[in-house]
Design an enzyme around this catalytic site. Sequence first.
Site, PDB file in Angstrom:
ATOM      1  N   GLU A 178     -18.753 -66.051 -12.312  1.00  0.00           N
ATOM      2  CA  GLU A 178     -17.703 -66.109 -11.385  1.00  0.00           C
ATOM      3  C   GLU A 178     -16.751 -67.454 -11.440  1.00  0.00           C
ATOM      4  O   GLU A 178     -16.729 -68.210 -10.601  1.00  0.00           O
ATOM      5  CB  GLU A 178     -18.411 -65.800 -10.039  1.00  0.00           C
ATOM      6  CG  GLU A 178     -18.605 -64.638  -9.753  1.00  0.00           C
ATOM      7  CD  GLU A 178     -19.605 -64.372  -8.367  1.00  0.00           C
ATOM      8  OE1 GLU A 178     -19.687 -63.140  -7.817  1.00  0.00           O
ATOM      9  OE2 GLU A 178     -19.986 -65.480  -7.747  1.00  0.00           O
TER      10      GLU A 178
ATOM     11  N   HIS B 209     -18.555 -72.387  -9.230  1.00  0.00           N
ATOM     12  CA  HIS B 209     -19.489 -72.511  -8.386  1.00  0.00           C
ATOM     13  C   HIS B 209     -19.810 -74.193  -8.251  1.00  0.00           C
ATOM     14  O   HIS B 209     -20.934 -74.334  -8.154  1.00  0.00           O
ATOM     15  CB  HIS B 209     -20.945 -71.839  -8.520  1.00  0.00           C
ATOM     16  CG  HIS B 209     -20.582 -70.260  -8.289  1.00  0.00           C
ATOM     17  ND1 HIS B 209     -20.513 -69.650  -6.977  1.00  0.00           N
ATOM     18  CD2 HIS B 209     -20.570 -69.335  -9.330  1.00  0.00           C
ATOM     19  CE1 HIS B 209     -20.376 -68.666  -6.958  1.00  0.00           C
ATOM     20  NE2 HIS B 209     -20.389 -68.244  -8.284  1.00  0.00           N
TER      21      HIS B 209
ATOM     22  N   ASP C  63     -24.488 -75.116  -6.170  1.00  0.00           N
ATOM     23  CA  ASP C  63     -23.159 -74.304  -5.897  1.00  0.00           C
ATOM     24  C   ASP C  63     -22.248 -75.160  -5.375  1.00  0.00           C
ATOM     25  O   ASP C  63     -22.426 -76.174  -4.995  1.00  0.00           O
ATOM     26  CB  ASP C  63     -23.780 -73.193  -5.225  1.00  0.00           C
ATOM     27  CG  ASP C  63     -22.950 -71.708  -5.653  1.00  0.00           C
ATOM     28  OD1 ASP C  63     -21.912 -71.685  -5.526  1.00  0.00           O
ATOM     29  OD2 ASP C  63     -23.759 -71.009  -6.217  1.00  0.00           O
TER      30      ASP C  63
END
Length: 550
Positions: free
Chosen positions: A324, A257, A186
């Site tokens: 995302e 990420h 991440d």
Amino acid sequence: MPDPDTPHPPGAGLIPAPLSIDAPSGSAVRLGPDTALAAVPGTEDTALWLRATLGDAFGLPLPPGSADATDTLALALDPALPAEGYRLEADARWGVRITGGGPAGVFWGAQTLRQLLGPHAFRRAPLTPGRPAALPQLTVEDAPRFGWRGLLLDVARHFLPKDGVLRYLDLLAAHKLNVLHLHLTDDQGWRIEIRRYPKLTGTGAWRARTKLGHRASPLWDERPHGGYYTQDDIREIVAYAARRHITVVPEIDVPGHSQAAIAAYPELGNTDVIDTTSLKVWDTWGVNPNVLAPTDTTLRFYEHVLEEVLALFPSRFVHIGGDECPKDQWRASATARARIAELGLAGEDELQSWFIRHFDRWLADRGRRLIGWDEILEGGLAEGAAVSSWRGYAGGVAAAKSGHDVVMCPEQQVYLDHRQDPSPDEPVPIGYVRTLEDVYRFEPVPPELTAEQAAHVLGTQANAWTEVMDSQQRLDYQVFPRLAAFAEVAWSHLPAPADRDHQDFLRRMAVHYGRLDALGVDYRPPGGPRPWQKRPGVLGRPIDGAPPNV
């Protein structure tokens, strides 16, 4: 704590609840120093596990024996049973027999046997040496509802050392959960050794400091934080899981990420938009704008990464994230716009779909399947891809209706980082209130799916994101006891949510807390957090009201 010589009432405290229990009255069945263990080929891992757990807990040698002898714990296989199903029979005349439809079924039957022997069976040494283990005469018939019964551990935001991962594998096994989804990369850290690219861990595994609490918090932990698993650590984790019939699914997040990777190798980022050489491993939380560049360089880099990942993880599924991913840098990037034009794509959403489709084909060519968060539906879902439905049910419903497999893990229901109570004493309160009862009444299969569509629901998964879980103690508090309720949802054939007997579940949990105590789990007590479990003054992000059913 119950006396180990006194067997529990039949089925008392069994979690998850089995399909059926038949318990005729009769003498207790005892496992003592003369009890032998008979294991047919295919059940060796369960035999090793029984000697290591019941042997240690009760001081039992459990020497090899014959299945047709008395005073024997016998392991057998019957292909007429479901592969993960089992039959456990205990009779004072001859002992205990666990028959599974396959090796996994035998192992789950052994977990039930351990529960029936009481909390002492979860200790690592006998509390009263020389006293036999005891259980009632009974027959348990059981098999799981879902084939995917998982927990996500986010080891990227806060690193969980290898021994902590092995401990969680044991906790999953104790609850008949069979998938560990490891979120390995991440913005805040890269946690797996990739030998071709040593900077991923040399640079990407460490951040200089860490935001304490929600990203709006003014507090910082100024200590560097990090860590990673060597390839031998991963091999050990995977082998340890396999002996417990648990599949470890790796997640390598793309194209969002990814700041930890870009900090290590700046050429992976959108170099024509920002100075990627200035990026560090991110020290706060939220959705990060720095995403991977849609270049051939990036594709080759991650192919090389995945080559090493596939060599370590035999899992059929490989998770590539896909969630995302802000498109602002792509919109500003001449390189990204040129790629969109070259491929004839409609825009940035289709560019992300192209990125995901590339790895779908790449994995399929190697006999694996891609699974990603439900954003991978945007711009068109890659053929053969499966979906982790996290933003609610809608992504999973859409995927199942279009013939794609789904793992249901809606954040409004089974995100275990969400708070467990509205009390201000809850440590770093995040999200909606999700009580033990709320999780118990979670239903993974939406009612609008037909039977054919519902068959695409592989199962369900609870997710433990660790932005505000900085230690094993905090992780335990958020995950337990709710994981016990989730395990019953994933395994047991329960009625509709409103018809579930929550009071019966609580009665069984009263026994189960003793097992968690014996295992050293720092769970949230029913009455609220203990003093050391609180985090006064650390800002969270509570959301009021009931979560939407979306």
